[in-house]
Design an enzyme around this catalytic site. Structure first.
Site, PDB file in Angstrom:
ATOM      1  N   ASN A  53      75.878  30.775  26.530  1.00  0.00           N
ATOM      2  CA  ASN A  53      76.264  30.977  27.930  1.00  0.00           C
ATOM      3  C   ASN A  53      77.666  30.433  28.150  1.00  0.00           C
ATOM      4  OD1 ASN A  53      75.846  31.535  30.773  1.00  0.00           O
ATOM      5  ND2 ASN A  53      75.617  29.312  31.077  1.00  0.00           N
ATOM      6  N   ARG A  93      58.972  34.760  37.474  1.00  0.00           N
ATOM      7  CA  ARG A  93      59.951  34.581  36.391  1.00  0.00           C
ATOM      8  C   ARG A  93      59.356  34.980  35.037  1.00  0.00           C
ATOM      9  NH1 ARG A  93      64.491  32.371  37.794  1.00  0.00           N
ATOM     10  NH2 ARG A  93      64.640  31.185  39.756  1.00  0.00           N
ATOM     11  N   GLU A 106      67.137  22.803  29.085  1.00  0.00           N
ATOM     12  CA  GLU A 106      67.759  21.999  30.153  1.00  0.00           C
ATOM     13  C   GLU A 106      69.007  22.737  30.648  1.00  0.00           C
ATOM     14  OE1 GLU A 106      68.820  18.040  29.010  1.00  0.00           O
ATOM     15  OE2 GLU A 106      69.363  17.445  31.065  1.00  0.00           O
ATOM     16  N   HIS A 145      79.930  28.559  31.149  1.00  0.00           N
ATOM     17  CA  HIS A 145      79.768  27.847  32.421  1.00  0.00           C
ATOM     18  C   HIS A 145      81.153  27.406  32.904  1.00  0.00           C
ATOM     19  CE1 HIS A 145      77.788  25.394  35.464  1.00  0.00           C
ATOM     20  NE2 HIS A 145      78.617  24.440  35.156  1.00  0.00           N
ATOM     21  N   ILE A 198      68.005  31.936  36.242  1.00  0.00           N
ATOM     22  CA  ILE A 198      67.565  30.812  35.420  1.00  0.00           C
ATOM     23  C   ILE A 198      66.397  31.307  34.570  1.00  0.00           C
ATOM     24  CG2 ILE A 198      66.531  28.518  35.421  1.00  0.00           C
ATOM     25  CD1 ILE A 198      68.087  27.938  37.982  1.00  0.00           C
TER      26      ILE A 198
HETATM   27  C1  GRF Z   1      82.297  33.421  35.854  1.00  0.00           C
HETATM   28  O1  GRF Z   1      82.909  32.412  36.617  1.00  0.00           O
HETATM   29  C2  GRF Z   1      81.433  32.757  34.795  1.00  0.00           C
HETATM   30  O2  GRF Z   1      81.907  31.474  34.460  1.00  0.00           O
HETATM   31  C3  GRF Z   1      80.107  32.648  35.443  1.00  0.00           C
HETATM   32  O3  GRF Z   1      79.991  33.864  36.186  1.00  0.00           O
HETATM   33  C4  GRF Z   1      81.284  34.192  36.725  1.00  0.00           C
HETATM   34  C5  GRF Z   1      81.482  35.685  36.759  1.00  0.00           C
HETATM   35  O4  GRF Z   1      81.517  36.160  35.446  1.00  0.00           O
HETATM   36  N1  GRF Z   1      79.065  32.483  34.465  1.00  0.00           N
HETATM   37  P1  GRF Z   1      81.780  37.736  35.116  1.00  0.00           P
HETATM   38  O5  GRF Z   1      83.090  38.132  35.760  1.00  0.00           O
HETATM   39  O6  GRF Z   1      80.627  38.526  35.717  1.00  0.00           O
HETATM   40  O7  GRF Z   1      81.828  37.777  33.619  1.00  0.00           O
END
Ligand code: GRF
Length: 196
Positions: free
Chosen positions: A111, A69, A147, A113, A96
């Site tokens: 980000n 990473r 976190e 989520h 991550i």
């Molecule tokens: C979406 O559900 C987003 O919430 C998550 O990744 C999924 C795909 O996102 N982070 P995208 O179509 O690649 O923007």
């Protein structure tokens, strides 16, 4: 000009919504901001072609090419820093990030989520919300901290969970809100740093 760098891993529908909004709302003229680059950890990320179709610089930093990473994040940061970003946007970015990377971009790393945080951090959020009997679900835009999925919330939108929803049904309903909420949250973020 404030440069936005967007990191993706897949289809990039959120990235596309941001790029289209930056064009339609004329961010370059109105906010002195632009999407300068789209970078992926996956060479086959569908979003790369979308970015190129909008004449946006793209790059790939394949995480598989690196021992760990730390090495990947250092290579990713070199690619990101080439665009002197005012804001780094994770949009469907499925890695991550190390504390080193998060700290490097502290305060300018966000980000999206697919849940109403702090509920359901982590993966499979739609299935978990349905299994928990939730009546509402939704999306959260937040600052990234060390976190996972717990940084300061910038924006949220809620959607109903319907009785016969499958996880895919709910995901589609949430994704439609993501495409509305993320561009607006970024525009508001850019306006805030402009006035500060
Ligand atoms: C979406 O559900 C987003 O919430 C998550 O990744 C999924 C795909 O996102 N982070 P995208 O179509 O690649 O923007």
């Amino acid at each position: 000009m404030k440069n936005i760098v967007i990191l993706i891993s897949g289809g990039g529908s959120n990235m596309e919504a941001i790029v289209k909004t930056a064009e339609s709302e004329r961010w370059a003229a109105r906010l002195d901001a632009r999407v300068a680059a789209v970078i992926s950890n996956k060479v086959d990320a569908g979003g790369l072609a979308i970015a190129r179709a909008h004449s946006i610089s793209t790059a790939v930093v394949p995480h598989k090419d690196f021992a760990g990473r730390e090495e990947f994040d250092a290579a990713l940061a070199r690619e990101v820093d080439a665009h002197t970003p005012a804001l780094v946007v994770l949009a469907g970015f499925m890695r991550i990030l190390t504390p080193w990377f998060v700290t490097r971009y502290a305060g300018r790393l966000i980000n999206i989520h697919p849940s109403l945080l702090p509920a359901f951090p982590g993966l499979n959020t739609h299935r978990r919300a349905i299994e928990a009997g939730c009546r509402v679900a939704g999306v959260t835009v937040h600052e990234v901290t060390t976190e996972l999925d717990h940084g300061p919330i910038l924006a949220q939108a809620a959607v109903p969970v319907l009785p016969d929803d499958t996880p895919d049904d709910l995901a589609a309903r949430v994704l439609a809100q993501e495409h509305r909420v993320y561009p607006r949250a970024i525009s508001e973020w850019l306006q805030r740093i402009e006035t500060n």
